[in-house]
Scaffold this motif. Structure first.
Motif, mmCIF file in Angstrom:
data_model
loop_
_atom_site.group_PDB
_atom_site.id
_atom_site.type_symbol
_atom_site.label_atom_id
_atom_site.label_comp_id
_atom_site.label_asym_id
_atom_site.label_seq_id
_atom_site.Cartn_x
_atom_site.Cartn_y
_atom_site.Cartn_z
ATOM 1 N N SER A 251 -18.834 29.007 9.387
ATOM 2 C CA SER A 251 -18.559 30.306 8.774
ATOM 3 C C SER A 251 -18.812 31.438 9.755
ATOM 4 O O SER A 251 -18.030 32.394 9.842
ATOM 5 C CB SER A 251 -19.423 30.492 7.524
ATOM 6 O OG SER A 251 -19.175 29.484 6.568
ATOM 7 N N LEU B 126 -23.429 32.807 0.992
ATOM 8 C CA LEU B 126 -22.333 32.828 0.018
ATOM 9 C C LEU B 126 -21.892 34.268 -0.264
ATOM 10 O O LEU B 126 -20.696 34.553 -0.348
ATOM 11 C CB LEU B 126 -22.779 32.147 -1.279
ATOM 12 C CG LEU B 126 -22.985 30.631 -1.208
ATOM 13 C CD1 LEU B 126 -23.613 30.124 -2.499
ATOM 14 C CD2 LEU B 126 -21.683 29.910 -0.930
ATOM 15 N N ILE C 190 -19.872 35.564 2.667
ATOM 16 C CA ILE C 190 -18.526 34.980 2.699
ATOM 17 C C ILE C 190 -17.619 35.701 1.714
ATOM 18 O O ILE C 190 -16.465 36.037 2.026
ATOM 19 C CB ILE C 190 -18.584 33.471 2.380
ATOM 20 C CG1 ILE C 190 -19.215 32.712 3.552
ATOM 21 C CG2 ILE C 190 -17.175 32.923 2.108
ATOM 22 C CD1 ILE C 190 -19.414 31.236 3.295
ATOM 23 N N ASN D 210 -12.970 29.822 2.688
ATOM 24 C CA ASN D 210 -13.011 29.414 1.280
ATOM 25 C C ASN D 210 -13.508 27.973 1.133
ATOM 26 O O ASN D 210 -14.283 27.655 0.223
ATOM 27 C CB ASN D 210 -11.623 29.549 0.652
ATOM 28 C CG ASN D 210 -11.246 30.989 0.389
ATOM 29 O OD1 ASN D 210 -12.108 31.858 0.282
ATOM 30 N ND2 ASN D 210 -9.960 31.262 0.282
ATOM 31 N N TYR E 34 -17.129 27.886 1.604
ATOM 32 C CA TYR E 34 -17.779 28.446 0.411
ATOM 33 C C TYR E 34 -17.866 27.382 -0.688
ATOM 34 O O TYR E 34 -18.925 27.195 -1.308
ATOM 35 C CB TYR E 34 -16.985 29.649 -0.079
ATOM 36 C CG TYR E 34 -17.543 30.287 -1.331
ATOM 37 C CD1 TYR E 34 -18.512 31.285 -1.260
ATOM 38 C CD2 TYR E 34 -17.102 29.891 -2.592
ATOM 39 C CE1 TYR E 34 -19.033 31.863 -2.406
ATOM 40 C CE2 TYR E 34 -17.614 30.461 -3.743
ATOM 41 C CZ TYR E 34 -18.574 31.444 -3.650
ATOM 42 O OH TYR E 34 -19.079 32.007 -4.786
#
Length: 213
Positions: free
Chosen positions: A33, A110, A113, A194, A197
């Motif tokens: 990420s 999270l 993101i 995504n 996530y």
């Protein structure tokens, strides 16, 4: 191929391939990420530099038509707003990158993101709206430069309709190319974000190490 994709590929092929525990997977997702957001930041910087280069290289309306002071002032104002907003998004991407890189908290990761995805969507929409606005201004500038508003009404209507149709087609083609570019570059990165996530959410929901297929 990043570290996580490498492991997934070998898990599919080799049952004896060493498994990684929950924290190991979380760490790989964290690194992935961080890398994705870093690339989003880098690409936005390159786009800004390219825009500045074009702004200096291409002639403006004052150079072409010295009498277009009002239009030139409006274009300059739009340019200032554009670069301020782009600088804001670059700051957002950089802040998200630093936060993701430095955090070890899954909830914070999270959240970052989600904020990055929203910022990318807003960044894309802003650029598209800016293109439409500038295109409309260019159309009006062309009409003013050609003196359409002092022409006989019949000729003026014909000219306005003709130039409007031409500009609508040109804008549609340009927007198509821009959307394709954003789909290839940004949407691809956001889709990876995504997936990270979703897997992070699964890690939090499961007590056992998730099976990666």
């Amino acid at each position: 191929m990043d570290e996580l994709d490498f492991l997934k590929q070998h898990w599919k092929k080799d049952e004896d391939f060493p498994k990684v525990d929950k924290e190991g997977i979380r760490k790989m997702l964290h690194n992935s990420s961080s890398s994705i957001v870093k690339w989003i930041f880098y690409i936005s910087i390159l786009e800004l530099l390219a825009g500045l280069a074009l702004n200096f290289l291409l002639p403006n309306d004052t150079d072409i038509n010295p009498d277009s002071d009002i239009v030139s002032t409006l274009e300059n104002a739009l340019s200032v707003v554009f670069y301020i907003v782009i600088a804001y998004f670059i700051y957002k991407f950089f802040s998200s990158y630093r936060s993701i890189k430095n955090t070890s908290n899954t909830k914070v990761l999270l959240r970052d993101i989600i904020e990055t995805r929203k910022a990318v969507d807003q960044y894309i929409r802003f650029n598209i709206y800016y293109i439409i606005t500038v295109s409309a201004l260019v159309t009006v500038t062309m009409m003013i430069t050609d003196g359409v508003f002092v022409k006989p009404w019949g000729e003026a209507i014909f000219y306005v309709v003709g130039i409007s149709i031409f500009m609508i087609i040109a804008i549609a083609i340009l927007l198509g190319l821009v959307k394709f570019y954003y789909k290839v570059v940004y949407r691809r990165l956001v889709n990876k974000l995504n997936k990270n996530y979703e897997q992070l959410v699964q890690l939090d929901e499961q007590e056992e190490v998730p099976t990666i297929e």
